[in-house]
Design an enzyme around this catalytic site. Structure first.
Site, PDB file in Angstrom:
ATOM      1  N   GLU A   3       0.835  -1.216   0.000  1.00 50.51           N
ATOM      2  CA  GLU A   3       0.000   0.000   0.000  1.00 50.51           C
ATOM      3  C   GLU A   3       0.864   1.258   0.000  1.00 50.51           C
ATOM      4  O   GLU A   3       1.704   1.433   0.886  1.00 50.51           O
ATOM      5  CB  GLU A   3      -0.898  -0.022   1.254  1.00 50.51           C
ATOM      6  CG  GLU A   3      -1.882   1.127   1.308  1.00 50.51           C
ATOM      7  CD  GLU A   3      -2.842   1.022   2.507  1.00 50.51           C
ATOM      8  OE1 GLU A   3      -3.124  -0.095   2.972  1.00 50.51           O
ATOM      9  OE2 GLU A   3      -3.294   2.091   2.960  1.00 50.51           O
ATOM     10  N   LYS A  11      -7.044  -1.186  11.879  1.00 47.11           N
ATOM     11  CA  LYS A  11      -6.414  -1.561  10.601  1.00 47.11           C
ATOM     12  C   LYS A  11      -5.226  -0.640  10.338  1.00 47.11           C
ATOM     13  O   LYS A  11      -4.166  -1.076   9.871  1.00 47.11           O
ATOM     14  CB  LYS A  11      -7.444  -1.467   9.469  1.00 47.11           C
ATOM     15  CG  LYS A  11      -6.989  -2.057   8.138  1.00 47.11           C
ATOM     16  CD  LYS A  11      -6.246  -1.115   7.240  1.00 47.11           C
ATOM     17  CE  LYS A  11      -5.942  -1.738   5.893  1.00 47.11           C
ATOM     18  NZ  LYS A  11      -5.169  -0.867   5.006  1.00 47.11           N
ATOM     19  N   ASP A  24       4.769 -14.463  11.940  1.00 47.96           N
ATOM     20  CA  ASP A  24       3.462 -15.035  11.625  1.00 47.96           C
ATOM     21  C   ASP A  24       2.445 -13.901  11.787  1.00 47.96           C
ATOM     22  O   ASP A  24       1.948 -13.633  12.890  1.00 47.96           O
ATOM     23  CB  ASP A  24       3.163 -16.188  12.594  1.00 47.96           C
ATOM     24  CG  ASP A  24       1.799 -16.819  12.344  1.00 47.96           C
ATOM     25  OD1 ASP A  24       0.969 -16.204  11.648  1.00 47.96           O
ATOM     26  OD2 ASP A  24       1.559 -17.922  12.864  1.00 47.96           O
ATOM     27  N   HIS A  51      -2.343  10.189  -0.725  1.00 51.03           N
ATOM     28  CA  HIS A  51      -2.503   9.061  -1.649  1.00 51.03           C
ATOM     29  C   HIS A  51      -2.404   9.537  -3.087  1.00 51.03           C
ATOM     30  O   HIS A  51      -1.780   8.918  -3.921  1.00 51.03           O
ATOM     31  CB  HIS A  51      -3.875   8.407  -1.446  1.00 51.03           C
ATOM     32  CG  HIS A  51      -3.880   7.408  -0.343  1.00 51.03           C
ATOM     33  ND1 HIS A  51      -4.901   6.519  -0.149  1.00 51.03           N
ATOM     34  CD2 HIS A  51      -2.994   7.146   0.629  1.00 51.03           C
ATOM     35  CE1 HIS A  51      -4.639   5.755   0.895  1.00 51.03           C
ATOM     36  NE2 HIS A  51      -3.486   6.129   1.386  1.00 51.03           N
TER      37      HIS A  51
HETATM   38  C1  MEV Z   1      -5.696   2.863   5.421  1.00 56.09           C
HETATM   39  O1  MEV Z   1      -4.890   1.784   5.049  1.00 56.09           O
HETATM   40  C2  MEV Z   1      -5.702   3.026   6.928  1.00 56.09           C
HETATM   41  C3  MEV Z   1      -6.656   4.091   7.471  1.00 56.09           C
HETATM   42  O2  MEV Z   1      -7.969   3.851   6.991  1.00 56.09           O
HETATM   43  C4  MEV Z   1      -6.607   4.012   8.971  1.00 56.09           C
HETATM   44  C5  MEV Z   1      -7.624   4.895   9.672  1.00 56.09           C
HETATM   45  O3  MEV Z   1      -8.673   5.229   9.087  1.00 56.09           O
HETATM   46  O4  MEV Z   1      -7.341   5.230  10.843  1.00 56.09           O
HETATM   47  C6  MEV Z   1      -6.277   5.461   6.970  1.00 56.09           C
END
Ligand code: MEV
Length: 421
Positions: A81, A259, A275, A373
């Protein structure tokens, strides 16, 4: 005829397997060659998993600016990413201004579960297991004299009666200090070794004997302070606290919040041969430990109005054994990191997780995530149309200025730059 029933596939060599897949899937010679172009070497890959036909590469980047417990680290991150490595480096720079990241991890204690069924009186069985703790630990420790000589090994026992849809069962937890290993193998071996003794003792039947990925005795804790002016001012500090508050209250947001943390944790995990499924499982189970899934980190404002971040999560990682031993790229990553112990690696990975979280929240509450991005996307497009050196920045800034980030536009700008028109 197309079939996935290929008898003896596992017995073939890598080349023969790849040839079969080439034919079945209609791959070209170039595709086949790419599959077999391997940095770690096909013979190593073939020893790591089954039915190997090639290897898959990911970009390996280095996050900079990390100051953790007063020590500087270069952080290898493997991830597909865009923005993640840049974001981690940027957030680490901000944390640095407030003294860096401070991390401390618990002893490397892993849990192995032994499930006992078929006992009429589960509480009596539980007591019997507890009463024989010394003998159970002795049997477990016989399995790994080397770990014992290093001061590790089975240290404790916990027993619970778990009410399940098919009735009560007695679940024994072996608590094992696995030192610098991730530890799943050793705790599984120990659980298997003590199972017959527990069966004899209780008259029940042991079924599962396996590590728990909810490694909640192997937690890493990280905190950092970011001066308000460094993070973008009082409004950004308040925004980050509001963003965290939503993640603390709403599982839909918490999943994305976490995430973002795992973007950092998993990227370092992949680079160093961990792992990562175990890391993910542990993190998300821990995030739900109070019965509702919530954020793994906390963000608040101190008396001076500066931002304080705190992260707590399981971190079952190793610097010996597993893929860290066989994957040469993982070995190089560990060398770049310069970590000496699994505890130190856990502290680094927790720190990257917290920094990554900071970067995401800051972007979300200020310019939004897409700006960064788009810049990277524009760079990729500029490079894909052949821009080189300084041309890349020029093509990118024109596309961003006009808000048009497309291949045709990049080509047009590049040809104008080159022809001078
Ligand atoms: C994208 O890979 C991760 C985010 O969505 C995390 C978040 O929203 O805190 C930007």
């Amino acid at each position: 005829m197309y079939t996935s029933r290929i008898a003896g596939f596992y017995k073939l060599g890598v080349d023969e397997r790849a040839k079969i897949v080439k034919e079945l899937a209609g791959l070209t010679d170039d595709e086949l060659n790419l599959l077999k172009t391997s940095k770690i070497g096909l013979s190593i890959a073939d020893r790591m998993i089954e039915n190997v036909i090639g290897t898959l590469e990911l970009p390996l980047g280095i996050a900079t600016n990390f100051l953790i417990n007063g020590k500087d680290y270069l952080i290898p991150m493997a991830i597909e990413e865009p923005s993640v490595v840049a974001a981690a480096s940027n957030a680490a720079r901000m944390c640095r201004e407030g003294g860096g990241l401070h991390a401390f991890s618990a002893e490397p204690l892993m849990i192995s579960q032994i499930q006992l069924v078929g006992v009429t009186s589960p509480h009596t069985a539980a007591v019997k297991v507890l009463q024989n703790k010394d003998e159970i630990l002795r049997i477990a420790n016989e399995k790994d004299p080397v770990l014992n000589s290093l001061g590790g090994g089975a240290k404790d026992l916990e027993v619970r009666v778990v009410q399940s849809p098919v009735g009560p069962m007695v679940v024994t937890h072996l608590i094992v200090d696995v030192k610098d290993a991730m530890g799943a193998n050793v705790v599984n071996t120990m659980a298997e070794a003590v199972a017959p003794f527990i069966e004899n003792l209780t008259g029940g039947k042991v079924l599962l004997r396996i590590v728990s990925n909810l490694a909640d005795k192997r937690l890493v804790r990280v905190w950092t302070k970011v001066p308000k002016d460094v993070v973008g001012g009082a409004e950004v500090v308040d925004g980050i606290v509001y963003a965290w508050a939503l993640a603390a209250s709403d599982p839909y947001r918490a999943a994305t919040h976490n995430k973002g943390i795992m973007n950092g944790v998993v990227a370092v995990g992949l680079a160093t041969g961990q792992d990562i499924r175990a890391l993910e499982a542990g993190a998300h189970a821990y995030a739900a430990r109070f019965g509702r899934y919530a954020a793994l980190s906390t963000w608040e404002k101190d008396e001076e109005g500066d931002l304080i971040g705190y992260l707590e999560m399981p971190m079952a990682v190793g610097v010996v054994g597993g893929a860290t031993r066989v994957n040469p790229i993982a070995k190089i990553s560990l060398k770049i990191l310069g970590v000496k112990t699994a505890k130190e690696l856990a502290e680094v990975m927790g720190s990257v997780g917290l920094a990554q979280n900071l970067a995401a929240l800051r972007a979300l509450v200020s310019e939004g995530i897409q700006k960064g991005h788009m810049k990277l996307h524009a760079r990729q497009i500029a490079i894909s149309v052949g821009a080189q050196g300084e041309e890349v920045d020029k093509v990118v800034s024109e596309m961003i200025r006009d808000g048009i980030i497309r291949i045709d536009r990049a080509k047009e700008i590049l040809s104008r730059l080159r022809t001078g028109y």
